[in-house]
Design a protein around this motif. Sequence first.
Motif, PDB file in Angstrom:
ATOM      1  N   TRP A   1     -23.744  26.368  25.220  1.00  0.00           N
ATOM      2  CA  TRP A   1     -23.225  27.445  26.077  1.00  0.00           C
ATOM      3  C   TRP A   1     -23.778  27.178  27.468  1.00  0.00           C
ATOM      4  CZ3 TRP A   1     -23.677  33.277  24.366  1.00  0.00           C
ATOM      5  CH2 TRP A   1     -23.094  34.096  25.319  1.00  0.00           C
ATOM      6  N   THR A   2     -22.905  26.812  28.379  1.00  0.00           N
ATOM      7  CA  THR A   2     -23.309  26.479  29.735  1.00  0.00           C
ATOM      8  C   THR A   2     -22.800  27.538  30.698  1.00  0.00           C
ATOM      9  OG1 THR A   2     -21.375  25.091  30.230  1.00  0.00           O
ATOM     10  CG2 THR A   2     -23.239  24.033  29.127  1.00  0.00           C
ATOM     11  N   VAL A   3     -23.560  27.775  31.764  1.00  0.00           N
ATOM     12  CA  VAL A   3     -23.260  28.866  32.709  1.00  0.00           C
ATOM     13  C   VAL A   3     -23.388  28.323  34.120  1.00  0.00           C
ATOM     14  CG1 VAL A   3     -23.857  31.192  33.468  1.00  0.00           C
ATOM     15  CG2 VAL A   3     -24.209  30.535  31.061  1.00  0.00           C
ATOM     16  N   ASP A   4     -22.349  28.509  34.914  1.00  0.00           N
ATOM     17  CA  ASP A   4     -22.289  27.934  36.258  1.00  0.00           C
ATOM     18  C   ASP A   4     -22.452  28.978  37.361  1.00  0.00           C
ATOM     19  OD1 ASP A   4     -21.658  25.612  34.920  1.00  0.00           O
ATOM     20  OD2 ASP A   4     -19.865  25.184  36.102  1.00  0.00           O
ATOM     21  N   ASP A   5     -22.753  28.469  38.537  1.00  0.00           N
ATOM     22  CA  ASP A   5     -22.640  29.156  39.829  1.00  0.00           C
ATOM     23  C   ASP A   5     -23.798  30.117  40.103  1.00  0.00           C
ATOM     24  OD1 ASP A   5     -20.276  27.719  39.830  1.00  0.00           O
ATOM     25  OD2 ASP A   5     -18.964  29.466  39.852  1.00  0.00           O
ATOM     26  N   GLY A   6     -23.651  31.395  39.731  1.00  0.00           N
ATOM     27  CA  GLY A   6     -24.658  32.402  40.051  1.00  0.00           C
ATOM     28  C   GLY A   6     -24.308  33.249  41.245  1.00  0.00           C
ATOM     29  N   ALA A   7     -23.014  33.510  41.463  1.00  0.00           N
ATOM     30  CA  ALA A   7     -22.599  34.322  42.608  1.00  0.00           C
ATOM     31  C   ALA A   7     -23.097  35.756  42.510  1.00  0.00           C
ATOM     32  CB  ALA A   7     -21.074  34.307  42.732  1.00  0.00           C
ATOM     33  N   SER A   8     -23.303  36.270  41.297  1.00  0.00           N
ATOM     34  CA  SER A   8     -23.744  37.648  41.088  1.00  0.00           C
ATOM     35  C   SER A   8     -25.195  37.676  40.624  1.00  0.00           C
ATOM     36  CB  SER A   8     -22.863  38.350  40.052  1.00  0.00           C
ATOM     37  OG  SER A   8     -23.443  39.573  39.647  1.00  0.00           O
ATOM     38  N   SER A   9     -26.036  38.308  41.415  1.00  0.00           N
ATOM     39  CA  SER A   9     -27.433  38.471  41.021  1.00  0.00           C
ATOM     40  C   SER A   9     -27.539  39.297  39.743  1.00  0.00           C
ATOM     41  CB  SER A   9     -28.224  39.134  42.149  1.00  0.00           C
ATOM     42  OG  SER A   9     -29.584  39.227  41.836  1.00  0.00           O
ATOM     43  N   GLU A  10     -26.682  40.294  39.587  1.00  0.00           N
ATOM     44  CA  GLU A  10     -26.722  41.160  38.417  1.00  0.00           C
ATOM     45  C   GLU A  10     -26.374  40.382  37.147  1.00  0.00           C
ATOM     46  OE1 GLU A  10     -25.167  41.885  41.260  1.00  0.00           O
ATOM     47  OE2 GLU A  10     -26.467  43.515  41.990  1.00  0.00           O
ATOM     48  N   VAL A  11     -25.427  39.460  37.244  1.00  0.00           N
ATOM     49  CA  VAL A  11     -25.042  38.704  36.055  1.00  0.00           C
ATOM     50  C   VAL A  11     -26.120  37.682  35.699  1.00  0.00           C
ATOM     51  CG1 VAL A  11     -23.284  37.254  34.977  1.00  0.00           C
ATOM     52  CG2 VAL A  11     -22.594  39.069  36.549  1.00  0.00           C
ATOM     53  N   VAL A  12     -26.730  37.046  36.697  1.00  0.00           N
ATOM     54  CA  VAL A  12     -27.842  36.128  36.404  1.00  0.00           C
ATOM     55  C   VAL A  12     -28.965  36.879  35.706  1.00  0.00           C
ATOM     56  CG1 VAL A  12     -29.652  34.703  37.440  1.00  0.00           C
ATOM     57  CG2 VAL A  12     -27.284  34.492  38.237  1.00  0.00           C
ATOM     58  N   GLU A  13     -29.284  38.072  36.201  1.00  0.00           N
ATOM     59  CA  GLU A  13     -30.334  38.875  35.564  1.00  0.00           C
ATOM     60  C   GLU A  13     -29.953  39.230  34.133  1.00  0.00           C
ATOM     61  OE1 GLU A  13     -32.850  43.038  36.135  1.00  0.00           O
ATOM     62  OE2 GLU A  13     -31.118  42.636  37.406  1.00  0.00           O
ATOM     63  N   ALA A  14     -28.690  39.634  33.944  1.00  0.00           N
ATOM     64  CA  ALA A  14     -28.246  40.011  32.603  1.00  0.00           C
ATOM     65  C   ALA A  14     -28.338  38.833  31.640  1.00  0.00           C
ATOM     66  CB  ALA A  14     -26.812  40.548  32.655  1.00  0.00           C
ATOM     67  N   TYR A  15     -27.964  37.646  32.098  1.00  0.00           N
ATOM     68  CA  TYR A  15     -28.068  36.460  31.252  1.00  0.00           C
ATOM     69  C   TYR A  15     -29.527  36.173  30.890  1.00  0.00           C
ATOM     70  CZ  TYR A  15     -23.545  34.093  30.596  1.00  0.00           C
ATOM     71  OH  TYR A  15     -22.299  33.727  30.152  1.00  0.00           O
ATOM     72  N   ALA A  16     -30.442  36.299  31.866  1.00  0.00           N
ATOM     73  CA  ALA A  16     -31.854  36.029  31.594  1.00  0.00           C
ATOM     74  C   ALA A  16     -32.402  37.007  30.562  1.00  0.00           C
ATOM     75  CB  ALA A  16     -32.659  36.102  32.888  1.00  0.00           C
ATOM     76  N   ARG A  17     -32.073  38.289  30.693  1.00  0.00           N
ATOM     77  CA  ARG A  17     -32.556  39.289  29.743  1.00  0.00           C
ATOM     78  C   ARG A  17     -31.912  39.092  28.372  1.00  0.00           C
ATOM     79  NH1 ARG A  17     -35.767  42.729  32.144  1.00  0.00           N
ATOM     80  NH2 ARG A  17     -35.676  42.931  34.406  1.00  0.00           N
ATOM     81  N   PHE A  18     -30.635  38.767  28.372  1.00  0.00           N
ATOM     82  CA  PHE A  18     -29.923  38.494  27.120  1.00  0.00           C
ATOM     83  C   PHE A  18     -30.580  37.338  26.378  1.00  0.00           C
ATOM     84  CE2 PHE A  18     -26.578  35.689  25.299  1.00  0.00           C
ATOM     85  CZ  PHE A  18     -26.148  36.494  24.250  1.00  0.00           C
ATOM     86  N   ALA A  19     -30.897  36.264  27.092  1.00  0.00           N
ATOM     87  CA  ALA A  19     -31.541  35.121  26.454  1.00  0.00           C
ATOM     88  C   ALA A  19     -32.906  35.499  25.902  1.00  0.00           C
ATOM     89  CB  ALA A  19     -31.668  33.965  27.448  1.00  0.00           C
ATOM     90  N   ALA A  20     -33.694  36.257  26.681  1.00  0.00           N
ATOM     91  CA  ALA A  20     -35.028  36.656  26.231  1.00  0.00           C
ATOM     92  C   ALA A  20     -34.960  37.553  25.004  1.00  0.00           C
ATOM     93  CB  ALA A  20     -35.768  37.361  27.362  1.00  0.00           C
TER      94      ALA A  20
END
Length: 276
Positions: A90-109
């Motif tokens: 599962w690969t994730v590109d870009d990072g235009a949204s700070s909220e989505v990057v944060e959500a991905y980090a918390r989801f992974a944790a």
Amino acid sequence: MDHSTTRRALLVGATGSLAAGLLAACTPGADAPRGSATPTATTAPTPSPTPTPTTAPTPSPTPTRPALTKVPVPHGTVTGLPAGTPGIAWTVDDGASSEVVEAYARFAAETGTRLTFFVNGVRPSWTEHADLLRPLVDSGQVQLGNHTWDHPALTKLGDQAIQDELMRNHEFLERTFGVDARPYFRPPYGYHDARVDRAAAAVGYTTPTLWYGSLADSGDISSDQIVGFAEQWFQPAHVVIGHANFPGTIGALPRLHALLEQRGLATFTLDDVFTR
């Protein structure tokens, strides 16, 4: 990168063997680059984010994953994992949204999901949430790849400009996360050719990494649509591309995790599968 127009993913099916083109992924309106007919490797192919605490969450224990025998990084372009791999990258590109990057980090944790982020360092989200991501990166649960500094079409640049894009982003990843992302780079829009590959290889980025299925969320689509694409592309040995760009992704994350569990699919980083 301009996301003013919704990405239209190309879904290609055929009777008998699947002839799949690489799906348009990074920018609305771009034509999809074409890929191989099957995934290729060596032999074959959440809830809304909460306010950032003063300390990063402790990653959950990684779920039990099937044991894999690593294989060497294949020569040329990667679009899939080795045949028989019992899960996805599962690969994730870009990072235009700070909220989505944060959500991905918390989801992974919270879930132990293993992810590979292809970072554009120009996006502030990666710096803003570096403290959340570092424990995941340090543990190997999250891998970072090079998506260039600010997402140009590399086929339109000269050799030196290609290398400057990759190395500026390389230095950002080293400085911010302490990692060397080589050899994996994802050319923006999937656009690369033999000349781009030679220029990238000269600075150590020898492995263009594309995909074999897209969540189509580089544009602003709904969580239901994202889950629909996952239902098609979350299949064994697939490299699937998603994006950290729009809020629909946040609502889809719990359902994507449930889909993986329902199908008995593990998640793997590229380093879980390939030896550098």
